[in-house]
Design a protein around this motif. Structure first.
Motif, PDB file in Angstrom:
ATOM      1  N   VAL A 176       0.843  -1.196   0.000  1.00 40.11           N
ATOM      2  CA  VAL A 176       0.000   0.000   0.000  1.00 40.11           C
ATOM      3  C   VAL A 176       0.876   1.243   0.000  1.00 40.11           C
ATOM      4  CG1 VAL A 176      -2.029  -1.018   1.104  1.00 40.11           C
ATOM      5  CG2 VAL A 176      -0.154  -0.161   2.530  1.00 40.11           C
ATOM      6  N   GLU A 177       0.279   2.351  -0.389  1.00 34.57           N
ATOM      7  CA  GLU A 177       0.936   3.657  -0.324  1.00 34.57           C
ATOM      8  C   GLU A 177       0.093   4.585   0.544  1.00 34.57           C
ATOM      9  OE1 GLU A 177       1.512   5.079  -4.285  1.00 34.57           O
ATOM     10  OE2 GLU A 177       3.353   3.917  -4.579  1.00 34.57           O
ATOM     11  N   GLY A 178       0.766   5.436   1.265  1.00 39.56           N
ATOM     12  CA  GLY A 178       0.075   6.395   2.127  1.00 39.56           C
ATOM     13  C   GLY A 178       0.540   7.808   1.838  1.00 39.56           C
ATOM     14  N   VAL A 179      -0.407   8.738   1.809  1.00 38.59           N
ATOM     15  CA  VAL A 179      -0.100  10.148   1.575  1.00 38.59           C
ATOM     16  C   VAL A 179      -0.495  10.933   2.822  1.00 38.59           C
ATOM     17  CG1 VAL A 179      -0.564  12.184   0.181  1.00 38.59           C
ATOM     18  CG2 VAL A 179      -0.451   9.933  -0.906  1.00 38.59           C
ATOM     19  N   VAL A 180       0.479  11.611   3.405  1.00 38.98           N
ATOM     20  CA  VAL A 180       0.245  12.427   4.592  1.00 38.98           C
ATOM     21  C   VAL A 180       0.390  13.891   4.205  1.00 38.98           C
ATOM     22  CG1 VAL A 180       0.979  12.943   6.945  1.00 38.98           C
ATOM     23  CG2 VAL A 180       1.139  10.606   6.082  1.00 38.98           C
ATOM     24  N   LYS A 181      -0.663  14.651   4.373  1.00 45.74           N
ATOM     25  CA  LYS A 181      -0.598  16.088   4.096  1.00 45.74           C
ATOM     26  C   LYS A 181       0.043  16.804   5.273  1.00 45.74           C
ATOM     27  CE  LYS A 181      -4.543  16.314   0.952  1.00 45.74           C
ATOM     28  NZ  LYS A 181      -5.854  16.950   0.657  1.00 45.74           N
ATOM     29  N   ILE A 182       0.931  17.738   4.943  1.00 47.50           N
ATOM     30  CA  ILE A 182       1.644  18.466   5.980  1.00 47.50           C
ATOM     31  C   ILE A 182       0.915  19.772   6.238  1.00 47.50           C
ATOM     32  CG2 ILE A 182       3.827  19.512   6.642  1.00 47.50           C
ATOM     33  CD1 ILE A 182       5.169  17.579   4.731  1.00 47.50           C
ATOM     34  N   GLU A 183       0.390  19.925   7.433  1.00 50.13           N
ATOM     35  CA  GLU A 183      -0.336  21.133   7.803  1.00 50.13           C
ATOM     36  C   GLU A 183       0.499  21.964   8.767  1.00 50.13           C
ATOM     37  OE1 GLU A 183      -3.952  19.786   9.446  1.00 50.13           O
ATOM     38  OE2 GLU A 183      -4.714  18.919   7.566  1.00 50.13           O
ATOM     39  N   ASN A 184       0.169  23.262   8.802  1.00 52.15           N
ATOM     40  CA  ASN A 184       0.841  24.191   9.716  1.00 52.15           C
ATOM     41  C   ASN A 184       2.351  24.129   9.584  1.00 52.15           C
ATOM     42  OD1 ASN A 184      -1.726  24.842  10.786  1.00 52.15           O
ATOM     43  ND2 ASN A 184      -1.600  23.070  12.150  1.00 52.15           N
ATOM     44  N   MET A 185       2.796  24.161   8.316  1.00 53.40           N
ATOM     45  CA  MET A 185       4.242  24.126   8.099  1.00 53.40           C
ATOM     46  C   MET A 185       4.886  25.387   8.655  1.00 53.40           C
ATOM     47  SD  MET A 185       4.710  22.379   4.394  1.00 53.40           S
ATOM     48  CE  MET A 185       6.432  22.169   4.767  1.00 53.40           C
ATOM     49  N   GLU A 186       6.133  25.256   8.975  1.00 57.95           N
ATOM     50  CA  GLU A 186       6.880  26.368   9.572  1.00 57.95           C
ATOM     51  C   GLU A 186       6.767  27.619   8.711  1.00 57.95           C
ATOM     52  OE1 GLU A 186      11.517  27.414  10.664  1.00 57.95           O
ATOM     53  OE2 GLU A 186      10.893  25.340  10.320  1.00 57.95           O
ATOM     54  N   GLU A 187       6.398  28.711   9.332  1.00 55.66           N
ATOM     55  CA  GLU A 187       6.220  29.959   8.599  1.00 55.66           C
ATOM     56  C   GLU A 187       7.541  30.406   7.985  1.00 55.66           C
ATOM     57  OE1 GLU A 187       4.454  34.465   9.378  1.00 55.66           O
ATOM     58  OE2 GLU A 187       4.472  32.968  10.966  1.00 55.66           O
ATOM     59  N   GLY A 188       7.510  30.781   6.707  1.00 57.85           N
ATOM     60  CA  GLY A 188       8.707  31.236   6.021  1.00 57.85           C
ATOM     61  C   GLY A 188       9.561  30.115   5.462  1.00 57.85           C
ATOM     62  N   LEU A 189       9.086  28.876   5.574  1.00 56.64           N
ATOM     63  CA  LEU A 189       9.849  27.739   5.064  1.00 56.64           C
ATOM     64  C   LEU A 189       9.891  27.795   3.534  1.00 56.64           C
ATOM     65  CD1 LEU A 189      11.268  25.144   6.089  1.00 56.64           C
ATOM     66  CD2 LEU A 189       9.144  23.935   5.636  1.00 56.64           C
ATOM     67  N   VAL A 190      11.089  27.753   2.974  1.00 57.80           N
ATOM     68  CA  VAL A 190      11.270  27.842   1.525  1.00 57.80           C
ATOM     69  C   VAL A 190      11.370  26.431   0.956  1.00 57.80           C
ATOM     70  CG1 VAL A 190      12.699  28.744  -0.346  1.00 57.80           C
ATOM     71  CG2 VAL A 190      12.444  30.046   1.776  1.00 57.80           C
ATOM     72  N   MET A 191      10.532  26.149  -0.052  1.00 60.91           N
ATOM     73  CA  MET A 191      10.541  24.828  -0.674  1.00 60.91           C
ATOM     74  C   MET A 191      10.584  24.988  -2.185  1.00 60.91           C
ATOM     75  SD  MET A 191       7.756  22.847   1.719  1.00 60.91           S
ATOM     76  CE  MET A 191       8.351  21.255   1.254  1.00 60.91           C
ATOM     77  N   VAL A 192      11.338  24.098  -2.838  1.00 63.14           N
ATOM     78  CA  VAL A 192      11.493  24.166  -4.287  1.00 63.14           C
ATOM     79  C   VAL A 192      11.062  22.826  -4.876  1.00 63.14           C
ATOM     80  CG1 VAL A 192      13.908  23.407  -4.214  1.00 63.14           C
ATOM     81  CG2 VAL A 192      13.082  24.713  -6.168  1.00 63.14           C
TER      82      VAL A 192
END
Length: 572
Positions: A319-335
């Motif tokens: 099986v595969e599981g997808v976890v949504k990330i909530e309340n991520m650190e403010e100002g976190l830079v993602m590319v």
């Protein structure tokens, strides 16, 4: 007929190659229309010519590329700019290459973690059927995994001298129970302790004869998941015969890497799916995160309870599981991962500094954890920056043609000299150095089998390489080495799951990134190690690999394009 088919196959390969060469020429072949230098004061220097698909080929005269035969194009001789990393492309070239950009922190997608796991039985509902007395199992009526057993059901027969004597004692004591009531009660209770029912004891007293092969009765209910017993063997009291599980509730056990743990917590929702039921999902919650990290694999088990009243989720199912990330650190830079180009241990992106102009510049970035389809950016980018997320390799090729710094050409990254391990201050211990040498040799074996397209040998070598990596104590190495070892193990796991040559070749790209880093930490390797690059691998995204030979033998295409590629770096 076979000869004709073979001839047609080669004609098709030739046509595809010509189309690719024509497209490359349309994009890069005319410097006046495809790549436009930013206007700056002109400086005179001797012109040179290079190949659109193999930028490491540089000649002083016009001609054909010695690798692919494509016409060489003129490198801009007067493109010295105030900002050395910037260059301009025409709108036509961008459209042909399908270049797309995204703004960091705006309309971000992929803030989720993808986990792989397996359905298992719920240990809380599991039970084991045991023998209640010593004896020889004459017959076992539970014959196969998946059979349902109900409490009270007859499951076999057993010959027990001890039970035979206990029955005989009861029958004897029953003849004088009126005068020796306590002896009779003790004999009857003995059989009761062995879980014989009152009805069985009454039937025994009526018959007046001890039962030689006594019937076994199940004292647990559930679906059989394991059978340990076999007929004819002797068992002691308490020995297990088989295990059952109540499958109305099962567990999904996922493997999470160390760098994913900060984003996981108990009670967090997870979306679970399986290839067996495409498009059919179930939402559950994380019920348990293993508190102890596997020191070899650097992973922890993440457990999820799933209701299974209809029996849909079967133990052993992937099986595969997808976890949504909530309340991520403010100002976190993602590319986005598609924006990142790798050169061994270095990573670069192409930024568009002016939203209204087709101008690009190369930036080196420092990356952190992998989060879904993104990387956390520790240094090099900020929120609001616009980066190339599709066609980054095409932009890199354009940079090379325009005489700018480029990931494709080792000289532009200051790596034109062979790396000397005497200058490397991060060498590993002598013991680990020996292990890494052996692991690197196995990597070269894997590369050779991919060139030969031998799928059976590929899987065997991948299994061998996995075992060799797992012998390394990850907690004894530095963070950079540990991260590359973990990612290499993940790539090997993905290759074993895929099994096809085409899939293995695609996954070999990420594995090679990690081994390029590992090779730079080895001291005293007997031969020079060549870092080689194919710009057409992975759907023209480009890919690197390691080789002990300077001659190109492409593991991503095999005999279809065996010599496509070039040496971009030497680890000496």
């Amino acid at each position: 007929m076979g000869s004709l088919g073979k001839y047609i196959k080669y004609v098709i390969y030739l046509v595809v190659l010509l189309i690719g060469l024509l497209l490359g020429y349309m994009i890069f072949g005319k410097s006046n229309s495809a790549i436009e230098p930013i206007e700056h004061p002109q400086h005179t220097q001797e012109p040179s010519f290079t190949c659109s698909m193999h930028p490491n080929v540089v000649q002083k005269k016009e001609g054909a590329c010695p690798i692919c035969g494509m016409d060489l194009v003129k490198v801009g001789a007067s493109n010295t700019t105030a900002t050395e990393n910037q260059f301009k492309m025409s709108e036509r070239a961008l459209a042909l290459a399908n270049v797309q950009t995204s703004i960091i922190g705006v309309n971000a997608t992929g803030n989720q973690i993808l986990l792989s796991g397996e359905v298992t039985t719920n240990n809380k509902t599991n039970a084991t059927q045991t023998t209640l007395f010593d004896g020889r199992l004459d017959k076992l009526e539970v014959n196969f995994i998946g059979e349902y057993v109900k409490k009270g059901q007859r499951i076999g027969t057993i010959y027990s001298p001890e039970l035979y004597l206990a029955q005989d004692k009861l029958l004897t004591s029953s003849s004088y129970k009126d005068t020796h009531e306590k002896l009779y009660a003790a004999a009857r209770n003995t059989l009761g302790l062995w879980k014989l029912s009152d009805n069985q004891i009454d039937d025994l007293l009526k018959s007046g004869k001890p039962i030689l092969n006594f019937p076994l009765v199940a004292d647990v209910s559930g679906t059989v998941v394991e059978i340990m017993a076999s007929e004819g063997n002797y068992f002691k009291q308490g020995d297990p015969l088989f295990k059952v599980a109540k499958l109305y509730s099962v567990w999904a056990v996922f493997q999470a890497y160390e760098n994913q743990l900060p984003f996981l917590k108990n009670g967090q929702e997870i979306l679970i799916s399986s290839k067996a039921y495409k498009g059919d999902y179930v939402t559950a919650k994380i019920s348990f995160i293993e508190p102890i990290l596997d020191r070899g694999k650097r992973i922890v088990s993440v457990r999820v309870d799933i209701e299974n009243k209809n029996g849909k989720w079967k133990p052993g199912m992937f099986v595969e599981g997808v976890v949504k990330i909530e309340n991520m650190e403010e100002g976190l830079v993602m590319v986005p991962k598609s924006a990142v180009l790798w050169t061994g241990e270095k990573s670069v992106v192409y930024k568009k500094p002016n939203a209204s102009k087709p101008i690009f510049e190369m930036l080196q970035v420092r990356l952190g954890e992998s989060v879904g389809d993104n990387y956390v950016v520790l240094d090099g980018l900020k929120l609001g920056d616009e980066v190339v997320t599709n066609g980054a390799f095409t932009i890199d090729a354009a940079a090379q043609l325009n005489g700018k710094k480029s990931m494709m050409y080792a000289k532009d990254l200051g790596l034109e000299k062979p790396i000397s391990h005497q200058e490397n201050l991060d060498l590993v211990s002598p013991e680990l150095n020996i292990k890494l040498k052996g692991i690197l040799n196995t990597y070269f074996d894997l590369k050779n089998e991919l060139v030969a397209a031998n799928s059976k040998n590929v899987i065997e070598i991948v299994s061998k390489l996995t075992k060799e990596l797992e012998l390394i104590k990850f907690d004894t190495v530095d963070d950079d080495l540990r991260l590359n070892l973990e990612e290499a193990l993940k790539s090997l796991t993905d290759i074993k799951k895929d099994k096809s040559v085409e899939g293995s070749r695609l996954l070999f790209k990420n594995l090679s990134k990690n081994f390029i880093f590992l090779s730079s930490r080895i001291n005293g390797y007997e031969k020079p190690i060549y870092v080689q690059h194919c710009p057409m691998a992975d759907n023209n995204s480009g890919a690197d690999w390691l080789s002990l030979e300077k001659a190109i033998k492409n593991p991503y295409f095999g005999d279809k394009m065996l010599t496509c590629g070039s040496v971009v770096r030497i680890i000496d």
